[in-house]
Design a protein around this motif. Structure first.
Motif, PDB file in Angstrom:
ATOM      1  N   PHE A 348       0.833  -1.202   0.000  1.00  0.00           N
ATOM      2  CA  PHE A 348       0.000   0.000   0.000  1.00  0.00           C
ATOM      3  C   PHE A 348       0.870   1.255   0.000  1.00  0.00           C
ATOM      4  N   ALA A 349       1.974   1.239   0.759  1.00  0.00           N
ATOM      5  CA  ALA A 349       2.878   2.391   0.786  1.00  0.00           C
ATOM      6  C   ALA A 349       3.480   2.647  -0.584  1.00  0.00           C
ATOM      7  N   LYS A 350       3.698   1.577  -1.327  1.00  0.00           N
ATOM      8  CA  LYS A 350       4.269   1.727  -2.662  1.00  0.00           C
ATOM      9  C   LYS A 350       3.279   2.380  -3.622  1.00  0.00           C
ATOM     10  N   ALA A 351       2.002   2.156  -3.364  1.00  0.00           N
ATOM     11  CA  ALA A 351       0.965   2.689  -4.252  1.00  0.00           C
ATOM     12  C   ALA A 351       0.421   4.025  -3.800  1.00  0.00           C
ATOM     13  N   ASN A 352       0.731   4.446  -2.564  1.00  0.00           N
ATOM     14  CA  ASN A 352       0.143   5.666  -2.014  1.00  0.00           C
ATOM     15  C   ASN A 352       1.244   6.495  -1.365  1.00  0.00           C
ATOM     16  N   SER A 353       1.478   7.699  -1.866  1.00  0.00           N
ATOM     17  CA  SER A 353       2.586   8.523  -1.369  1.00  0.00           C
ATOM     18  C   SER A 353       2.379   8.946   0.077  1.00  0.00           C
ATOM     19  N   ASP A 354       1.127   9.218   0.480  1.00  0.00           N
ATOM     20  CA  ASP A 354       0.879   9.608   1.870  1.00  0.00           C
ATOM     21  C   ASP A 354       1.231   8.468   2.818  1.00  0.00           C
TER      22      ASP A 354
END
Length: 732
Positions: A348-354
């Motif tokens: 998820f961190a890889k897909a979402n910058s926040d």
């Protein structure tokens, strides 16, 4: 803290020496600016002079003091005692700034210390999986969309091959920037869509990392050049003109250019070819220092198969990771292993910058805690002996870059001088605690009198100078100071003397005639009556509610406060975690620790503490102002921990009927039973709230934070009123 320097020191010398050794290191983070360093030392001087001398010296950094006999030379001689910082401006990375001592925990054994740190690490790790606290429902949407694609047979990686040969000339939406240098190189591409396609994906691989923006909004990032990243564009595209921008970051030394490969693939058939090759822009020509050219970069890359350099054989690994993530997503949350939960967080961190910024920030804090866990020790910042011989110039008109005469460490001339060999902080501490010193003991005694009586014998606790107020009882101040010194600076004895006095034990009731004669109680004809401090109000409410955690010692704790508050005043998302960037609340019993243990970010103090006039701790404050505002009542009835204290008090309000329960709760909070009129008011409030909650079970669950009865919710509301009473938060 002074034991290593003064094994046989008195309590007063230990207090003074310990304070002086640490005064210079009471800030967070750092800076390379000399201006900042000078300003910080100025704060340290003001802290010491106010705390021990009852004087403010800060204005003498530019000119002689206007009111007290302190010259500009005196100021810089005093400045020299503290001009021993070796801070380079790189900050403490969320920990203490060197130099520091590693010591065993003072109030906990090693097992308790380690358990406290492990508990905080566990809480932080848990917050990664509760990202909704910080970024809303982004993860829920990501999981739903990822599972939907997997369920329909569509892979989460790039699924569309790219046209080759003559058709490749149409691929203007593949781009690179051969002129990108420095920290960032920007790549932009606009394109027109008649309609949003059924599938739209973006493949990004960048040397070294990239952040993607779609139509002006941050979309995601490719954090590692070794791992290609794939993004689903469809939810963010619109019919008509679209703009994708990528900020490519290049940290490679030696003059290399930022390199980016980006590929969009749509499902309308326009860009579908016949093989599985990826196109790399023919404008991409990495440059390297002579003799340092890697193999495979002898000419511009035009077309590269899956996994071709410079990105390594990463595509297969990406697909394997995504398959494992899909398998984890298919399981109920309660059945996922720790490894699977960690994998989903990373995906998820890889897909979402926040989320990526959030994870990096949390990991930075965990890293500091793990260091303490490895050593089993805590750190205490101290002065730097290596910088003890630094020369101290007077600053012309206080300007940090305008050096004047060099001065030696010394005390203000009005107080005499130190011994010839006394030019360090130990000598200064010895001087401050000399029995013949005219101020230190009086200043300390006056501050404790202020703590107990609300106002010091010298009302201007911070100013014993010519502009301060004359003592209301000078002989009493002298006697208490003399007793304090002769007892070996015994604080317990001093406080016991004050508390057992008839003056302190008087009633706070006041007649009209006494109010007219002595409205501010400077004659001490009655007991003081004042609102408690911010910390005492919070701790008192938790204690009344049966929630206060009385554990001694251990690391700081993080009771709840408004989400995102620190982000407004920090460099959140900065690659270097050099200071506390985001507030991550604790869980369980830790949130009910006494306010003494609350972590305090000076640029963003706890809002509830601020509402009740707690200082921001930017500078020394020995006399707090007290206000009474509607905001304080709002906090008492709505701040999360006061609401929890109300629930706790309601549970403790035992009795045969409602009236008995109200009497019980009132007495717990105020120390007396309610009068008949007061009980009538509380009963009426209970009945109103009972009707309110009976009208909607959803209101009960929302208020109690769990299912309950209308009766328990109404009693909690009454408990909140009791905690909000003036009598509850006032020293009577």
């Amino acid at each position: 803290l002074a034991g290593d320097l003064m094994p046989n020191a008195t309590e007063g010398q230990k207090i003074a020496t310990g304070f002086l050794r640490n005064a210079m290191n009471t800030h967070e983070g750092g800076t390379i600016a000399e201006e900042y360093r000078v300003a910080r030392i100025a704060d340290q001087i003001d802290t010491v002079s106010t705390a021990f001398l009852g004087l403010t010296m800060k204005c003498a950094q530019c000119h002689d003091h206007k009111y007290d006999p302190i010259s500009m030379r005196d100021y810089y001689r005093f400045f020299a005692f503290f001009n021993t910082t070796s801070e380079r401006g790189t900050g403490a990375k969320n920990g203490n700034t060197k130099p520091f001592l590693e010591i065993d925990p003072l109030l906990q054994d090693n097992q308790e210390f380690r358990a406290a740190i492990e508990g905080r690490i566990a809480a932080l790790e848990g917050l990664k999986e509760r990202s909704e606290l910080f970024i809303g429902d982004a993860r829920v949407r990501w999981e739903r969309e990822t599972l939907a694609k997997a369920g329909s047979g569509k892979a989460t990686g790039p699924v569309f091959p790219v046209p080759q040969g003559d058709k490749a000339k149409d691929l203007s939406w593949i781009w690179a920037n051969p002129r990108g240098t420095g920290e960032f190189a920007w790549f932009r591409k606009s394109f027109h869509l008649k309609a949003v396609p059924e599938t739209a994906q973006l493949f990004v691989s960048c040397d070294n990392e990239a952040e993607i923006f779609i139509n002006g909004k941050a979309f995601g990032n490719a954090p590692d050049w070794r791992e290609p990243s794939v993004f689903d564009l469809r939810p963010f595209l619109i019919p008509g003109e679209n703009l994708i921008a990528v900020a490519a970051k290049d940290w490679v030394k030696g003059g290399s250019k930022a390199a980016l490969v980006a590929l969009m693939a749509f499902s309308d058939g326009t860009y579908i070819g016949t093989d599985d090759s990826w196109v790399v822009s023919d404008k991409l020509r990495p440059r390297w220092n002579r003799g340092d050219r890697p193999k495979g970069f002898t000419k511009a890359a035009v077309v590269a198969k899956h996994g071709a350099g410079p990105w390594g054989n990463t595509f297969d690994r990406l697909k394997a990771n995504e398959s494992a993530a899909i398998a984890a997503l298919r399981k109920p949350t309660s059945q996922r292993s720790a490894e699977e939960r960690a994998r989903l967080v990373a995906a998820f961190a890889k897909a979402n910058s926040d989320m990526d910024k959030l994870v990096k920030s949390i990991d930075g804090e965990i890293g500091v805690l793990r260091k303490s866990l490895e050593t089993g020790k805590t750190t205490v910042m101290v002065m730097d002996s290596a910088a003890a011989n630094r020369k101290t110039p007077m600053l012309v008109r206080g300007q940090y870059d305008q050096h004047g005469e060099i001065v030696q460490p010394g005390i203000p001339a009005v107080f005499g001088s130190l011994p010839a060999d006394g030019t360090n902080r130990l000598a200064l501490a010895n001087w401050l605690t000399e029995p013949t010193h005219p101020l230190t003991a009086r200043v300390v005694v006056n501050r404790y009198w202020q703590m107990l009586f609300g106002t010091g014998l010298v009302k201007t606790t911070e100013d014993f100078g010519s502009q301060g107020e004359w003592p209301s009882h000078p002989e009493l101040l002298d006697w208490l100071a003399s007793e304090f010194v002769s007892s070996g600076w015994d604080l317990r004895r001093l406080l016991k003397t004050m508390l057992l006095s008839r003056t302190y034990q008087q009633s706070s009731d006041v007649s009209a005639s006494l109010t007219a004669r002595d409205p501010y109680n400077r004659l001490l004809a009655r007991a003081p009556r004042y609102r408690l401090s911010a910390e005492s109000i919070r701790d008192s409410a938790l204690a009344i509610g049966g929630l206060l955690n009385r554990t001694l010692g251990g690391p700081s704790v993080y009771p709840p406060q408004p989400a995102g508050l620190w982000k407004e005043v920090s460099h959140f998302g900065h690659p270097t975690i050099f200071t506390a960037q985001h507030f991550y609340p604790d869980r369980g019993h830790q949130v009910y620790r006494r306010s003494l243990y609350t972590f305090w970010k000076r640029t963003s103090p706890p809002p509830v503490m601020t509402a009740f006039d707690a200082p921001n701790r930017e500078t020394c404050t020995v006399r707090r102002m007290r206000t009474n505002t509607p905001l304080q009542a709002l906090a008492l009835m709505n701040a999360p921990q006061f609401v929890e204290a109300s629930r706790g008090l309601a549970k403790r309000m035992s009795g045969a009927d409602t009236s008995a329960k109200i009497r019980n709760g009132f007495r717990r909070a105020t120390g007396r039973p309610p009068s008949a009129d007061e009980l009538k008011i509380f009963r009426a409030a209970y009945e109103r709230q009972l009707h309110y909650f009976q009208a909607s079970p959803a209101r009960i669950t929302a208020y109690l934070n769990r299912p309950g009865t209308a009766q328990s919710a109404a009693l909690t509301s009454v408990a909140s009123l009791i905690l909000n009473l003036d009598e509850t938060i006032t020293r009577e």
